[in-house]
Design a protein around this motif. Sequence first.
Motif: not given
Length: 307
Positions: A185, A188-189, A229, A232-233
């Motif tokens: 994670w 990406h976040a 983004w 992603e979160i």
Amino acid sequence: MKTYLGIDIGGTAVKLGLVTEDGQVLKRAETSVSFDNYQTPILDTVRKAAAQMLAECRAEGYEPAGVGVSATGQIDSSQGVVAGTCGSLPGWPGAPIRAALEADLGLPVTVANDANCMILGEAWVGAAKGCTDVLGVTIGTGLGGGVITGGRLLEGARGLGGELGHMRIHAAHGEPCTCGAVGCWERHASTSALVRRAVKMDPALDSGRAIFAAAQQGNAAVQQLLDDWIGEIAEGLAGLVHLFNPQLILIGGGVSSQQELLIEPLARQVKAGVMPAFAQGLEIRPAALANDAGLVGAVRYFLDSKH
Ligand SMILES: [Zn+2]
């Protein structure tokens, strides 16, 4: 009133505070731990700073009853040692934090992971005060997390629990992580992940601040990057909401001050991405304690563990 020392050890600096039994910080100090590129081991710098802080507190008439330490890395709280790190911090894995500080200071010491301390601090005197079920996520260079469930910090067997950043959300086609896995994670976040993508578009977009400013000015390409983004979160958070059914998600880190460009769209996406019953009453807010969260939470951990 009883007081305690709170110590928050990060990769670049150690923050120290004299904290009261109700979570107020009476006195603060901060020292670099990276000043000579770690030629001096981090723990040596921390020991020196802690002894000095204790002496100063005593000179002012305070007698701290114990020491709570918040530390970066994977912390084995049962032993008070650094069990591992992700990425390079020379000399840090294996550092016997509790034993060293107990010997130096003559006080009982507890040690816990910094992201876990952040959420404990917020639940004690910050933005999660009074909440029993909270997810805390700190977005920055990496992505740190902590979980309070049923009023208790989720620690796991050794205190390593709640390492949310290394939950794999793109195991098949994600980016390689410093931990050795693929698609974590945090790859990406985190804010770093956002910046890595943005600089490919424009080298001037080399910080979260610059990226949010460009989006604010109506740059559509940057806004798209930001939306991806935030997606992603939200994806990681949606999974966690189904696991833990929190009443509150706290977002920490420098980017958490972006209410309209981050917190609000993120809240919409998370709520849209979970089953409706999980979205009912769910709140998403920025963390409140900023620099003090780690050391205040470390003292809360100390109080919960030993006294
Ligand atoms: Zn990882």
